[in-house]
Design a protein around this motif. Sequence first.
Motif, PDB file in Angstrom:
ATOM      1  N   ASP A 174      -2.099  13.404  17.335  1.00  0.00           N
ATOM      2  CA  ASP A 174      -2.794  13.083  16.084  1.00  0.00           C
ATOM      3  C   ASP A 174      -1.959  12.027  15.364  1.00  0.00           C
ATOM      4  O   ASP A 174      -0.844  11.713  15.792  1.00  0.00           O
ATOM      5  N   HIS A 175      -2.492  11.478  14.289  1.00  0.00           N
ATOM      6  CA  HIS A 175      -1.710  10.494  13.547  1.00  0.00           C
ATOM      7  C   HIS A 175      -1.937  10.616  12.046  1.00  0.00           C
ATOM      8  O   HIS A 175      -2.906  11.235  11.592  1.00  0.00           O
ATOM      9  N   ILE A 176      -1.005  10.032  11.303  1.00  0.00           N
ATOM     10  CA  ILE A 176      -1.117   9.888   9.851  1.00  0.00           C
ATOM     11  C   ILE A 176      -1.065   8.398   9.557  1.00  0.00           C
ATOM     12  O   ILE A 176      -0.126   7.709   9.957  1.00  0.00           O
ATOM     13  N   ASN A 177      -2.067   7.907   8.877  1.00  0.00           N
ATOM     14  CA  ASN A 177      -2.178   6.471   8.625  1.00  0.00           C
ATOM     15  C   ASN A 177      -1.589   6.127   7.256  1.00  0.00           C
ATOM     16  O   ASN A 177      -2.177   6.414   6.225  1.00  0.00           O
ATOM     17  N   LEU A 178      -0.409   5.488   7.261  1.00  0.00           N
ATOM     18  CA  LEU A 178       0.210   5.024   6.022  1.00  0.00           C
ATOM     19  C   LEU A 178       0.180   3.503   5.917  1.00  0.00           C
ATOM     20  O   LEU A 178       0.870   2.933   5.065  1.00  0.00           O
ATOM     21  N   GLN A 179      -0.602   2.854   6.758  1.00  0.00           N
ATOM     22  CA  GLN A 179      -0.715   1.399   6.667  1.00  0.00           C
ATOM     23  C   GLN A 179      -1.593   1.045   5.470  1.00  0.00           C
ATOM     24  O   GLN A 179      -2.500   1.796   5.098  1.00  0.00           O
ATOM     25  N   PRO A 180      -1.328  -0.107   4.834  1.00  0.00           N
ATOM     26  CA  PRO A 180      -1.964  -0.413   3.550  1.00  0.00           C
ATOM     27  C   PRO A 180      -3.387  -0.958   3.653  1.00  0.00           C
ATOM     28  O   PRO A 180      -4.015  -1.199   2.630  1.00  0.00           O
ATOM     29  N   GLU A 181      -3.872  -1.160   4.844  1.00  0.00           N
ATOM     30  CA  GLU A 181      -5.216  -1.712   5.033  1.00  0.00           C
ATOM     31  C   GLU A 181      -5.890  -0.938   6.153  1.00  0.00           C
ATOM     32  O   GLU A 181      -5.221  -0.364   7.019  1.00  0.00           O
ATOM     33  N   ALA A 216       3.943  17.864  37.416  1.00  0.00           N
ATOM     34  CA  ALA A 216       4.009  17.767  38.871  1.00  0.00           C
ATOM     35  C   ALA A 216       5.141  16.857  39.326  1.00  0.00           C
ATOM     36  O   ALA A 216       5.683  17.026  40.429  1.00  0.00           O
ATOM     37  N   LYS A 217       5.515  15.900  38.496  1.00  0.00           N
ATOM     38  CA  LYS A 217       6.568  14.941  38.826  1.00  0.00           C
ATOM     39  C   LYS A 217       7.916  15.363  38.232  1.00  0.00           C
ATOM     40  O   LYS A 217       8.940  14.726  38.500  1.00  0.00           O
ATOM     41  N   GLY A 218       7.946  16.426  37.452  1.00  0.00           N
ATOM     42  CA  GLY A 218       9.179  16.860  36.817  1.00  0.00           C
ATOM     43  C   GLY A 218       9.583  16.012  35.631  1.00  0.00           C
ATOM     44  O   GLY A 218      10.769  15.950  35.273  1.00  0.00           O
ATOM     45  N   ILE A 219       8.603  15.368  34.982  1.00  0.00           N
ATOM     46  CA  ILE A 219       8.869  14.534  33.816  1.00  0.00           C
ATOM     47  C   ILE A 219       8.676  15.374  32.555  1.00  0.00           C
ATOM     48  O   ILE A 219       7.640  16.013  32.375  1.00  0.00           O
ATOM     49  N   SER A 220       9.669  15.362  31.684  1.00  0.00           N
ATOM     50  CA  SER A 220       9.588  16.118  30.436  1.00  0.00           C
ATOM     51  C   SER A 220       8.785  15.336  29.396  1.00  0.00           C
ATOM     52  O   SER A 220       9.041  14.151  29.170  1.00  0.00           O
ATOM     53  N   LEU A 221       7.821  15.993  28.778  1.00  0.00           N
ATOM     54  CA  LEU A 221       7.001  15.378  27.744  1.00  0.00           C
ATOM     55  C   LEU A 221       7.066  16.209  26.465  1.00  0.00           C
ATOM     56  O   LEU A 221       7.023  17.434  26.507  1.00  0.00           O
ATOM     57  N   HIS A 222       7.172  15.525  25.333  1.00  0.00           N
ATOM     58  CA  HIS A 222       6.943  16.147  24.041  1.00  0.00           C
ATOM     59  C   HIS A 222       5.528  15.787  23.587  1.00  0.00           C
ATOM     60  O   HIS A 222       4.886  14.894  24.142  1.00  0.00           O
ATOM     61  N   SER A 223       5.062  16.453  22.583  1.00  0.00           N
ATOM     62  CA  SER A 223       3.808  16.066  21.929  1.00  0.00           C
ATOM     63  C   SER A 223       4.037  16.116  20.432  1.00  0.00           C
ATOM     64  O   SER A 223       4.901  16.851  19.941  1.00  0.00           O
ATOM     65  N   GLY A 224       3.278  15.291  19.691  1.00  0.00           N
ATOM     66  CA  GLY A 224       3.479  15.288  18.260  1.00  0.00           C
ATOM     67  C   GLY A 224       2.591  14.311  17.533  1.00  0.00           C
ATOM     68  O   GLY A 224       1.713  13.666  18.115  1.00  0.00           O
ATOM     69  N   VAL A 225       2.847  14.212  16.234  1.00  0.00           N
ATOM     70  CA  VAL A 225       2.054  13.391  15.324  1.00  0.00           C
ATOM     71  C   VAL A 225       2.775  12.068  15.081  1.00  0.00           C
ATOM     72  O   VAL A 225       3.972  12.048  14.766  1.00  0.00           O
ATOM     73  N   TYR A 226       2.035  10.978  15.214  1.00  0.00           N
ATOM     74  CA  TYR A 226       2.569   9.632  15.016  1.00  0.00           C
ATOM     75  C   TYR A 226       2.179   9.148  13.620  1.00  0.00           C
ATOM     76  O   TYR A 226       1.018   9.262  13.216  1.00  0.00           O
ATOM     77  N   VAL A 227       3.149   8.617  12.900  1.00  0.00           N
ATOM     78  CA  VAL A 227       2.895   8.048  11.577  1.00  0.00           C
ATOM     79  C   VAL A 227       2.879   6.532  11.708  1.00  0.00           C
ATOM     80  O   VAL A 227       3.844   5.931  12.185  1.00  0.00           O
ATOM     81  N   GLY A 228       1.793   5.915  11.291  1.00  0.00           N
ATOM     82  CA  GLY A 228       1.670   4.468  11.354  1.00  0.00           C
ATOM     83  C   GLY A 228       2.016   3.837  10.017  1.00  0.00           C
ATOM     84  O   GLY A 228       1.435   4.181   8.982  1.00  0.00           O
ATOM     85  N   VAL A 229       2.992   2.904  10.021  1.00  0.00           N
ATOM     86  CA  VAL A 229       3.410   2.202   8.812  1.00  0.00           C
ATOM     87  C   VAL A 229       3.274   0.698   9.025  1.00  0.00           C
ATOM     88  O   VAL A 229       3.103   0.222  10.138  1.00  0.00           O
TER      89      VAL A 229
END
Length: 270
Positions: free
Chosen positions: A129-136, A172-185
Amino acid sequence: MLEQIREATAYIQRSVTETPVVGIILGSGLGNLAADITDKVEISYNDIPHFPPATVEGHAGRLILGRLGGRPVVAMAGRFHYYEGLSMQQVTFPVRVMKALGIHTLLISNAAGGMNRHFKVGDLMVITDHINLQPEHPLRGRNIDALGPRFPDMSEPYTKALIAKAGDIAAAKGISLHSGVYVGVQGPSFETRAEYKYMHVIGGDAVGMSTVPEVIVAVHSGLKVFAMSVITDIGIREEENVITHEEVLAAAKAAEPHLTYIFSELVRQL
């Protein structure tokens, strides 16, 4: 805008014979995925009608069309940012063009600052998910119904099925992934410590200067979206934490092989 989209699309179509089904946006220091695209045609942004030039170090400024994972794709080696002095319509214009070219899915990568204490430099974060902090806002102004609805639903901007599939590929490939919220500035300055703390308090796990406008326009256009951040610095630490663009590019390069693998496999399995 419709005429500009048609002109850009027609110019690109003169160079290719296949209709791309997946679009890819490659962020800062993440352009090497383009090397895995076969049977490719590369077009400079400078040659495409109505495309702005790429001005940011680490962004090649080329549109690449070819095959990845056995599927026809179109990839942006370099993106546009609001802080470059462009309008949001210019920033997101390539997404409109990729939709007009025929894509149904958009994969997005970026380099981002981490605000989650469980992250470290070089980690990969799937954006949920994301949080939009961009001014436009890229949809501000008169809506063009042919491009999408006036009020697009944003309850699932990042497609859950693609997130689940990426998780399976990584496991399956042994790659570690996080998940989270992206803030756009807006940028282009990196964030202060207080700003990092503020954005973490409001729910952010990573922060960057791109992606959100592209996702909004992709959703408006009816595209499925998957996005991933490479964590290139940790801004919430109390100790001295000076950030440079060169360090961001270096961290992105180190993490790129895993991101490239996940993107390639996602395309193959679509």
